[in-house]
Design a protein around this motif. Structure first.
Motif, PDB file in Angstrom:
ATOM      1  N   UNK A 188      21.865   4.387  -8.679  1.00 37.42           N
ATOM      2  CA  UNK A 188      20.876   3.609  -9.426  1.00 37.42           C
ATOM      3  C   UNK A 188      21.281   2.505  -9.638  1.00 37.42           C
ATOM      4  N   UNK A 189      21.819   1.864  -8.455  1.00 33.86           N
ATOM      5  CA  UNK A 189      22.422   0.692  -8.932  1.00 33.86           C
ATOM      6  C   UNK A 189      23.128   0.659  -9.940  1.00 33.86           C
ATOM      7  N   UNK A 190      23.918   1.407 -11.130  1.00 37.70           N
ATOM      8  CA  UNK A 190      24.464   0.599 -11.898  1.00 37.70           C
ATOM      9  C   UNK A 190      25.788   0.876 -11.648  1.00 37.70           C
ATOM     10  N   UNK A 212      30.239  -5.985  -3.209  1.00 35.85           N
ATOM     11  CA  UNK A 212      29.978  -6.023  -4.186  1.00 35.85           C
ATOM     12  C   UNK A 212      29.275  -6.073  -4.821  1.00 35.85           C
ATOM     13  N   UNK A 213      27.711  -5.825  -4.537  1.00 35.88           N
ATOM     14  CA  UNK A 213      26.151  -5.705  -4.916  1.00 35.88           C
ATOM     15  C   UNK A 213      26.094  -5.075  -4.871  1.00 35.88           C
ATOM     16  N   UNK A 214      25.495  -3.992  -6.100  1.00 32.66           N
ATOM     17  CA  UNK A 214      24.523  -3.292  -6.445  1.00 32.66           C
ATOM     18  C   UNK A 214      23.431  -2.667  -5.894  1.00 32.66           C
ATOM     19  N   UNK A 215      23.251  -1.714  -5.426  1.00 29.39           N
ATOM     20  CA  UNK A 215      22.000  -1.537  -4.359  1.00 29.39           C
ATOM     21  C   UNK A 215      20.748   0.039  -5.264  1.00 29.39           C
ATOM     22  N   UNK A 216      19.630  -0.767  -4.337  1.00 30.92           N
ATOM     23  CA  UNK A 216      18.609   0.130  -4.887  1.00 30.92           C
ATOM     24  C   UNK A 216      17.846   0.261  -4.252  1.00 30.92           C
ATOM     25  N   UNK A 217      16.536   1.403  -3.895  1.00 35.27           N
ATOM     26  CA  UNK A 217      15.716   1.152  -2.883  1.00 35.27           C
ATOM     27  C   UNK A 217      14.858   0.318  -2.684  1.00 35.27           C
ATOM     28  N   UNK A 218      14.057   0.066  -1.964  1.00 34.17           N
ATOM     29  CA  UNK A 218      13.288  -0.902  -1.415  1.00 34.17           C
ATOM     30  C   UNK A 218      11.936  -1.189  -2.531  1.00 34.17           C
ATOM     31  N   UNK A 219      11.776  -0.141  -3.377  1.00 40.09           N
ATOM     32  CA  UNK A 219      10.569  -0.313  -4.045  1.00 40.09           C
ATOM     33  C   UNK A 219      10.412   0.201  -4.848  1.00 40.09           C
ATOM     34  N   UNK A 220      11.539   0.465  -5.870  1.00 44.79           N
ATOM     35  CA  UNK A 220      12.014  -0.277  -6.313  1.00 44.79           C
ATOM     36  C   UNK A 220      12.116  -1.441  -7.307  1.00 44.79           C
ATOM     37  N   UNK A 222      -0.996   1.858  13.405  1.00 42.01           N
ATOM     38  CA  UNK A 222      -0.298   1.456  13.956  1.00 42.01           C
ATOM     39  C   UNK A 222      -0.389   0.392  12.555  1.00 42.01           C
ATOM     40  N   UNK A 223      -1.723   0.032  12.220  1.00 39.27           N
ATOM     41  CA  UNK A 223      -2.179  -1.038  11.920  1.00 39.27           C
ATOM     42  C   UNK A 223      -2.030  -0.901  10.461  1.00 39.27           C
ATOM     43  N   UNK A 224      -2.460   0.305   9.688  1.00 35.09           N
ATOM     44  CA  UNK A 224      -1.908   1.057   8.647  1.00 35.09           C
ATOM     45  C   UNK A 224      -0.458   1.125   7.846  1.00 35.09           C
ATOM     46  N   UNK A 225       0.867   1.184   9.619  1.00 36.81           N
ATOM     47  CA  UNK A 225       2.148   0.949   9.134  1.00 36.81           C
ATOM     48  C   UNK A 225       2.618  -0.449   9.442  1.00 36.81           C
ATOM     49  N   UNK A 226       1.386  -1.888   9.896  1.00 33.48           N
ATOM     50  CA  UNK A 226       2.189  -2.921   9.556  1.00 33.48           C
ATOM     51  C   UNK A 226       1.720  -3.844   8.133  1.00 33.48           C
ATOM     52  N   UNK A 227       0.315  -3.031   7.724  1.00 35.16           N
ATOM     53  CA  UNK A 227       0.120  -3.512   6.749  1.00 35.16           C
ATOM     54  C   UNK A 227       1.237  -3.039   4.938  1.00 35.16           C
ATOM     55  N   UNK A 228       1.406  -1.818   5.335  1.00 39.77           N
ATOM     56  CA  UNK A 228       3.105  -1.287   4.821  1.00 39.77           C
ATOM     57  C   UNK A 228       3.300  -2.356   4.416  1.00 39.77           C
ATOM     58  N   UNK A 229       4.206  -2.542   5.414  1.00 43.53           N
ATOM     59  CA  UNK A 229       5.440  -3.325   5.820  1.00 43.53           C
ATOM     60  C   UNK A 229       5.798  -4.233   5.419  1.00 43.53           C
ATOM     61  N   UNK A 230       4.422  -4.825   5.156  1.00 41.21           N
ATOM     62  CA  UNK A 230       3.834  -6.518   4.856  1.00 41.21           C
ATOM     63  C   UNK A 230       3.633  -6.556   3.770  1.00 41.21           C
ATOM     64  N   UNK A 231       3.213  -4.957   2.898  1.00 43.81           N
ATOM     65  CA  UNK A 231       3.919  -5.356   1.478  1.00 43.81           C
ATOM     66  C   UNK A 231       4.567  -5.088   0.722  1.00 43.81           C
ATOM     67  N   UNK A 232       5.671  -4.362   1.409  1.00 47.54           N
ATOM     68  CA  UNK A 232       7.152  -3.768   1.526  1.00 47.54           C
ATOM     69  C   UNK A 232       7.936  -5.515   1.388  1.00 47.54           C
ATOM     70  N   UNK A 233       7.203  -5.839   2.187  1.00 49.77           N
ATOM     71  CA  UNK A 233       8.370  -7.666   2.498  1.00 49.77           C
ATOM     72  C   UNK A 233       8.269  -8.033   1.571  1.00 49.77           C
ATOM     73  N   UNK A 248      10.459 -10.038  -1.499  1.00 52.26           N
ATOM     74  CA  UNK A 248      11.010 -11.472  -1.938  1.00 52.26           C
ATOM     75  C   UNK A 248      10.529 -11.970  -3.024  1.00 52.26           C
ATOM     76  N   UNK A 249      10.174 -10.686  -3.626  1.00 50.89           N
ATOM     77  CA  UNK A 249       8.829 -11.292  -4.930  1.00 50.89           C
ATOM     78  C   UNK A 249      10.258 -10.983  -6.432  1.00 50.89           C
ATOM     79  N   UNK A 250      10.845  -9.899  -5.659  1.00 50.47           N
ATOM     80  CA  UNK A 250      12.163  -9.083  -6.512  1.00 50.47           C
ATOM     81  C   UNK A 250      12.795 -10.135  -6.751  1.00 50.47           C
TER      82      UNK A 250
END
Length: 483
Positions: free
Chosen positions: A391-393, A412-420, A460-471, A475-477
């Motif tokens: 949970x990143x605590x 040494x750094x808390x971790x969470x899943x990428x979509x959080x 393949x095109x859909x998967x590339x779009x999803x990876x771009x969204x997660x990336x 970056x924003x987070x």
């Protein structure tokens, strides 16, 4: 002895002395009364009659009179003794830092040269719950830091009020301190005494700083239990209760009864114990069952034990009595911690913080680590740490340090899943591109000979779009966390 005859031998920093206000010798006060020499109590009801000893009252001992009282006091004392204490201070990140180089941190590891911290807290907690008070003399070093703590006898030590309202303590009962400073009672200012006390009953004590043990509220139950135990002991020592009897419908004279008794003893006692007697003439063996009076006595003893545990606020399961309806050790300890144990720990922590002039929570305080109570609950402890890491605590290394394991790289750094990601970051995530419009008829006719796009290419095109969204969201987070 009047107040003028008492000469304080303790050096006061300001160089002033204060006359102490005491009750006059022989002045009456309400009970119960402590007996310093015998180490017991006289109940408050004793004062109702002159011939109190003829009315069944007797001296109530601190713990030897009741095994249940000893179990309750030992449960608190041994539990507090096994918990390590630390000095904590609030940091600039609203977290906390463990202070290891302060006088308090040293005392929490080595209170003096002849006691460990476990031994010190064990006896301090016993004094607190047996007598209602715990006194410890604080000796300072050349830097005016508390360097040693010495437990004093709670039966011989007590607070005293000066005529100016200042609080002093008369301390006595530590043989090591007596050898160093002399056998006379010490008159010590409040700033140099650790006094842990339970609730004060103003009507019973001349100074409103003397605590009262929970034992006072169960004097009646202790007396009932002691009376039942004494009566039963005398009864069992003097009775001649057989384990079984022989019965028959025939009329037997004295000689026949004695002959049957002798034949039975030949097969069932002494060297022939365990033999097989053969019964004739309609003789039957009937076991001697427990009477209803004995069952009522057992129920009464059980009830007194429950009353004592209730006064000490200890679940019966902690003492090994009654069924355990809790599914784990953690729930059992949490049940006790939410009642009596939590108060005991907080009360001791606050008394120590008061002696060392700490600011209190959350700025600076003392805390005993209750995780030591769950050392045996390995499954519950590991599951809690795993959920904290997921949970990143906790950072992975923080969880490993709690189990005494070495740190690992990148832990040494808390971790969470990428979509959080925070909800505010969702505005910066680009939306999916619109679906292309249908080609005009002419173009469709011109491209009629081209093969249709494959389903694999669309996936393949859909998967590339999803990876771009997660990336993009990642970056924003990261930018927001850095800011």
């Amino acid at each position: 002895m009047d107040d003028a005859a008492i000469k304080p031998r303790y050096r006061i920093k300001a160089g002033r002395s204060f006359p102490l206000a005491l009750k006059a010798e022989g002045e009456p006060h309400a009970g119960p009364w402590m007996l310093p020499i015998s180490g017991g109590w006289l109940p408050a009801e004793v004062g109702n009659s002159i011939n109190w000893w003829q009315n069944g009252y007797s001296v109530v001992g601190p713990s030897s009179q009741s095994a249940m009282v000893e179990a309750c006091v030992s449960a608190y004392a041994q539990t507090v003794a096994m918990l390590p204490g630390d000095h904590w201070r609030l940091n600039s990140k609203n977290g906390r830092d463990r202070i290891t180089n302060s006088a308090l941190a040293r005392i929490l590891r080595h209170p003096n040269e002849y006691q460990s911290i476990s031994d010190f807290m064990l006896n301090a907690s016993r004094s607190l719950y047996l007598q209602g008070n715990c006194y410890a003399l604080a000796l300072r070093n050349s830097r005016y830091e508390i360097d040693e703590l010495h437990l004093m006898d709670p039966w011989l030590s007590y607070p005293r009020l000066a005529s100016t309202g200042d609080v002093f303590y008369q301390l006595l009962g530590n043989d090591i301190v007596d050898k160093r400073l002399g056998p006379e009672p010490l008159i010590v200012p409040q700033r140099d005494v650790l006094h842990i006390r339970l609730h004060t009953v103003r009507q019973r004590y001349p100074v409103p700083l003397i605590g009262e043990s929970p034992i006072v509220s169960v004097y009646g139950d202790i007396g009932v239990g002691s009376a039942i135990a004494a009566q039963q002991l005398k009864f069992y020592l003097n009775e001649a209760r057989p384990s079984a009897v022989l019965s028959t419908d025939l009329q037997l004279d004295k000689d026949q009864v004695q002959a049957l008794r002798d034949r039975w003893n030949e097969q069932a006692k002494g060297l022939h114990q365990g033999g097989t007697p053969i019964l004739t003439a309609g003789l039957k063996v009937q076991p001697w069952s427990q009477g209803s009076k004995d069952a009522a006595t057992a129920d009464m003893l059980k009830l007194t034990n429950e009353h004592i545990a209730l006064a000490f606020r200890i679940p019966l399961q902690v003492l090994g009595l009654g069924g355990n309806n809790l599914s784990s050790t953690e729930l059992l300890m949490s049940s006790w911690y939410s009642t009596g144990l939590g108060f005991a720990l907080n009360h001791i922590e606050e008394a120590i913080g008061f002696l060392f002039n700490l600011k209190g929570q959350p700025d600076e305080y003392v805390e005993f680590d209750t995780e030591a109570l769950l050392r045996s609950a390995l499954k519950d402890r590991i599951e809690a740490l795993a959920r904290g890491v997921q949970g990143g605590i906790f950072a992975p290394n923080e969880a490993r340090q709690r189990e005494g394991l070495d740190s690992v790289e990148f832990g040494d750094e808390p971790r969470v899943q990428q979509q959080v990601v925070p909800l505010s970051a969702a505005e910066g995530i680009p939306s999916a591109p619109a679906a292309p419009s249908a080609p005009p008829a002419a173009a469709a006719g011109a491209d009629a000979n081209k093969p249709p796009p494959s389903e694999k290419g669309d996936r393949d095109a859909i998967q590339r779009e999803v990876r771009n969204l997660f990336a993009c969201a990642d970056r924003i987070g990261r930018r927001r966390i850095t800011a």
